[in-house]
Design an enzyme around this catalytic site. Structure first.
Site, PDB file in Angstrom:
ATOM      1  N   SER A  88       0.840  -1.195   0.000  1.00 39.29           N
ATOM      2  CA  SER A  88       0.000   0.000   0.000  1.00 39.29           C
ATOM      3  C   SER A  88       0.879   1.251   0.000  1.00 39.29           C
ATOM      4  O   SER A  88       1.725   1.412  -0.878  1.00 39.29           O
ATOM      5  CB  SER A  88      -0.954  -0.048   1.196  1.00 39.29           C
ATOM      6  OG  SER A  88      -1.981   0.898   1.053  1.00 39.29           O
TER       7      SER A  88
ATOM      8  N   GLU B 192      -9.634  -3.852  -6.120  1.00 34.61           N
ATOM      9  CA  GLU B 192      -9.238  -2.711  -5.304  1.00 34.61           C
ATOM     10  C   GLU B 192      -9.274  -1.388  -6.058  1.00 34.61           C
ATOM     11  O   GLU B 192      -8.979  -1.321  -7.256  1.00 34.61           O
ATOM     12  CB  GLU B 192      -7.864  -2.942  -4.694  1.00 34.61           C
ATOM     13  CG  GLU B 192      -6.737  -3.224  -5.662  1.00 34.61           C
ATOM     14  CD  GLU B 192      -5.411  -3.352  -4.928  1.00 34.61           C
ATOM     15  OE1 GLU B 192      -5.036  -2.398  -4.224  1.00 34.61           O
ATOM     16  OE2 GLU B 192      -4.762  -4.404  -5.052  1.00 34.61           O
TER      17      GLU B 192
ATOM     18  N   HIS C 238      -7.377  -5.271  -1.651  1.00 34.88           N
ATOM     19  CA  HIS C 238      -6.149  -4.552  -1.336  1.00 34.88           C
ATOM     20  C   HIS C 238      -5.298  -5.318  -0.320  1.00 34.88           C
ATOM     21  O   HIS C 238      -5.765  -5.678   0.752  1.00 34.88           O
ATOM     22  CB  HIS C 238      -6.531  -3.177  -0.787  1.00 34.88           C
ATOM     23  CG  HIS C 238      -5.414  -2.227  -0.600  1.00 34.88           C
ATOM     24  ND1 HIS C 238      -4.653  -1.755  -1.643  1.00 34.88           N
ATOM     25  CD2 HIS C 238      -4.917  -1.636   0.523  1.00 34.88           C
ATOM     26  CE1 HIS C 238      -3.757  -0.902  -1.178  1.00 34.88           C
ATOM     27  NE2 HIS C 238      -3.878  -0.822   0.127  1.00 34.88           N
TER      28      HIS C 238
END
Length: 300
Positions: free
Chosen positions: A143, A237, A267
């Protein structure tokens, strides 16, 4: 992934804290409670420091060689820590049979951009200054930590430092301009984010700064000279295009890049090896990539 597994995972992820609708302190506490899993058996965890920042070191019992990963955790640059990611980093260390050092870089809004980049670059520089060969180092992150990993490579290039062997990126957030079409197209399919969530994290991190700055949005930067990249994402995502566009830009700039997208997954699904079979498959894929990257760099 079975329908039941998907439902269980989605239910878990919908509880992810929203920094823009609660206090930062509460979001951090909620995230720490949500991701409270430990490193797997057979992986020793040790507190350490790197470039003046706390870190956690993960060492599997059957560690092979001196190769290592400098890992940068996710959390929108606002939440998260090496401890919230202990299960993910520990599982990667176990499967790859390598040592991983997970850096507790400074978080926004107390320490806005580029503090995280400065910390990660300082950590990489200290590893090199301590005698670790760049061919024995890889970067890793998920991320925001995935975007930070690429930003760190760009900062290292700018500082004239040698490149590491490669980088493993799980659902990297690489475009803080939020212009990827998937941000709208995947709305509803993504159990974690809506656009407002991403905007909230961006505001905490950048303030009035330029979201198109290369170290903030590396998917928009010149990536020439970067080492091999492995980019993994889930098709459900909002940030899917951050992975796709990063890989496309890297390829256009002559970087050896591999992109793999798992259908129907969300995600950073690699967190959830206990729930999702594909999470283990993705980490095994990352382990193979790392082994090849180290061998190639050592032979260069």
């Amino acid at each position: 992934m079975s329908r039941q597994q998907r439902q269980e995972l989605d239910a878990l992820l919908r509880n992810a804290p929203k920094a823009q609708i609660t206090t930062v302190e509460q979001a951090r506490a909620d995230f720490a409670a949500l991701f409270d899993a430990q490193a797997p058996d057979g992986v020793a965890v040790r507190e350490t420091t790197l470039a003046g920042r706390p870190a956690l070191e993960f060492t599997p019992a059957d560690v092979a060689g001196d190769a290592m990963v400098l890992y940068l955790h996710g959390g929108g640059y606002v939440i998260g820590s090496p401890r919230t990611h202990a299960a993910l980093t520990g599982e990667l260390a176990r499967r790859a049979r390598i040592r991983i050092v997970s850096l507790d870089y400074r978080l926004a809004p107390e320490h806005p951009f580029p503090a995280a980049v400065d910390d990660a670059l300082a950590a990489y520089r200290e590893l090199l200054d301590g005698g670790t060969s760049p061919a024995a180092i890889a970067l890793g992150g998920d991320s925001a930590g995935g975007g930070l990993s690429v930003a760190t490579l760009l900062a290292a290039r700018g500082a004239g430092l040698p490149m590491p062997a490669g980088a493993v990126l799980f659902s990297p957030w690489t475009d803080l301009t939020l212009t990827g079409a998937s941000i709208e197209e995947k709305l509803g399919a993504d159990p974690i984010f809506a656009r407002a969530d991403l905007e909230g994290y961006r505001t905490h991190y950048l303030g009035a700064g330029d979201p198109a700055a290369p170290l903030a949005s590396p998917a928009l930067a010149d990536l020439t000279g970067l080492p091999p990249l492995l980019v993994q994402a889930g098709s459900s995502e909002l940030l899917l295009d951050d992975s796709v566009r990063l890989a496309g830009r890297a390829a256009a700039d002559g970087v050896d890049v591999t992109l793999r997208v798992w259908g129907g997954l969300s995600h950073v699904f690699q967190h959830h090896t206990a729930l999702v079979e594909e999470a283990g498959e993705a980490l095994d894929d990352a382990a193979r990539f790392l082994a090849h990257a180290y061998r190639t760099a050592a032979a260069a």
